[in-house]
Design an enzyme around this catalytic site. Sequence first.
Site: not given
Lengths: 395, 373
Positions: A115, A211
């Site tokens: 990410c 997440c």
Amino acid sequence: MSAANSMGFAKPPAETRVVVAMSGGVDSSVVAALLKSEGYDVVGLTMQLYDHGAATAKSKTCCAGQDIYDARRVSDMIGIPHYVVDYETTFKADVMDRFAEAYIHGETPVPCVMCNQTVKFRDLLKAAKDLGADALATGHYVQRVATGAGVEMRQAVDPDRDQSYFLFATTRAQLDFVRFPLGGMTKPEARVLGQKFNLHVASKPDSQDICFVPNGDYAAVIRGLRPDAAVPGEIVHVDGRVLGRHDGVIHFTVGQRKGLGVGGEAEPLYVVRIEPETARIIAGPKETLLRDSFALHGVNWLGAGGGPDADGVQVRVKLRNTHTPVAATLFGEADPAKARVVLAAPEAAVTPGQACVFYAETQVLGGGWIARDHGAALIPHNLRRPGPSVTAAAG
Amino acid sequence: MAPNDSTSYLDYNATTPVLPEAAQAVAASLSLFGNPSSVHAAGRRARAAVEEAREAVAAAMNAAAQHVVFTGSGTEANALALRGLAAANRCTAALSAGIEHPSVLAHVADEHIPVDAHGVIDLAALERALGSRAAPVLVTLMLANNETGVLQPVAQAVELARKYGALIHIDAVQALGKVPVDFRALGADSMSFSAHKIGGLKGVGALVLRPGVEIAADIPGGGQERRRRAGTEHVSGIAAFGAAARGVPTLLSAAPRITALRDELEMQIQSGVPQARIFGAAVARLGNTACIALPGVSSETQVMRLDLAGVAVSAGSACSSGKIAPSPVLLAMGVGESTAKTAIRVSLGWDTTAADVDRFLKVWLPLAANAAA
């Protein structure tokens, strides 16, 4: 010429636009409030990464999680413009799909690195530049130090909080543009600042785990992305005995002890190797886990020169986020994206798919991805014993 | 750059500034604390304010005051129409164009009638759909599209509805104050409105009903609004709606000036940025609305850059997160997703000046130039 401001620009803070990547957590909120208090032209951006309702299987809820509301609330309170940028498509392709793909290929990925290297420091960084920003600040605990020889990345002063492991893939060009105002601070200090700035997120718990895997059941997320992912197969002892069956290699990580579901062995067994081609999990006693050398791909080099020396450079390496760095020699290869690591002492659980990050003292020299080891010869011959037949494996 | 102390507000289709007359009506209403349902004098005074506003609202679209139902929003007015008409008249299906507002589409699962490349409903397709279904069907169509401003052939749609024994609801939320709206002449069964699009307050809408049409309450539980919408009335908001409605003729007289500004803005865009695309320009549309695609620059970036420079516009359909999705209206018009993702909506209003348009162009034209470079 006036001295450089705290972001390193020779102009007043008010004329320096800093985009803050706001996750809605306390750290990035503190960064935004701190920079605002220093007089910078602060703009908050929050990334919409995945459909929160879908991830938590509550389809009636909004696509956004609570974090986006928190980021917006903080921005309103400290008086900065705030926007949500939609990276759902790219986050799925560059992070979630790659995450699933890695497990399917017998690796244990680090999605936070993926990410940072794609969505955050490629797309969000471009968005910041599109907004005319001079810099992109994040709430990461890592230090960026400008030296005469260029910009260096160093571990955070708070060793418990250091996030350099997740940022090894940051390129020099990206490092030039990003700022990490919390790198010189401890977490308690950041929380105190959060209270001082009266942020409602000051005591918000730290985010845990991944997440997009809100309840920790990463295998369910993989099955959602790739319904064909879980191919059942055999659990095989390094000595060749079949010990049992499993529901798919995606459930296993090299070095894992629990969850094998095999009993009756003289010593505890660990996942030693994952063979996705044959859907086999190879298990063995702890000593069979030991490795003293492994290959890396996707290497990013932040040290002096264009890459690690082919004759070897002495470094300390961190093999997973919770690992205490150990001494190693790093050998560069003709292909700068590849390297080989030889450890000073063998380590258990050199896990394919995890990052290997290089350090010289506190300086981050870069890192690479641990490649799968393909050689069957890695099972020492003296540990192979003539085993009983397959049927004897039940226990 | 230092924050701008003034904003060029070019987002009138999202909401408008509160008109001074509306603000005065709110101030005056605050002393009318009585419950309009109460028998005593305090209640009567509040009720009088509500009824006075009802007459003003009815006059603004040429309807009868007793057929105006105040609601909590335009969205609620659409819900009352679509659920209430369907329930009371046992409608067999609900039809709409694909470009309707989400508050309408939420109630229309049966069929979306296609629109052409300009965003105008295909009346032949509507007629085929009406002909293929058992009466009574419920048709719903917007008068003016919120994103492109494109006007729909509502008079022909009403005719078709009558021909096939259908009921028809018209969503006029975006039209009032921008083009003349005559409910009686149109002959639709119901029409929805929103106060904050014409200088009133957020939190108030209205549904206007054709005399004699049957409708079931969507919010039961009280006798207010002639049992068509329960709940104590938002007296201040309704009073402001009335005041704003009295200003509709003034708003309409400002329309030519606003249209001239919009046309100037579009002309500058077309001459300076040949790759830009303006949607609906070839057909009749609201004079205040420009829906523009700038290939190569995402809607997000345009909206953020303009906002940071003190110019307020909008794009696509924002989720409550603030995330911008490509406009479903443009997608329904056959615009490709990649182009739809570069579209913004600029909507002007009564306070817009040439300086606002210049300010927009001063920020937007360089964005276009950078993208082209």
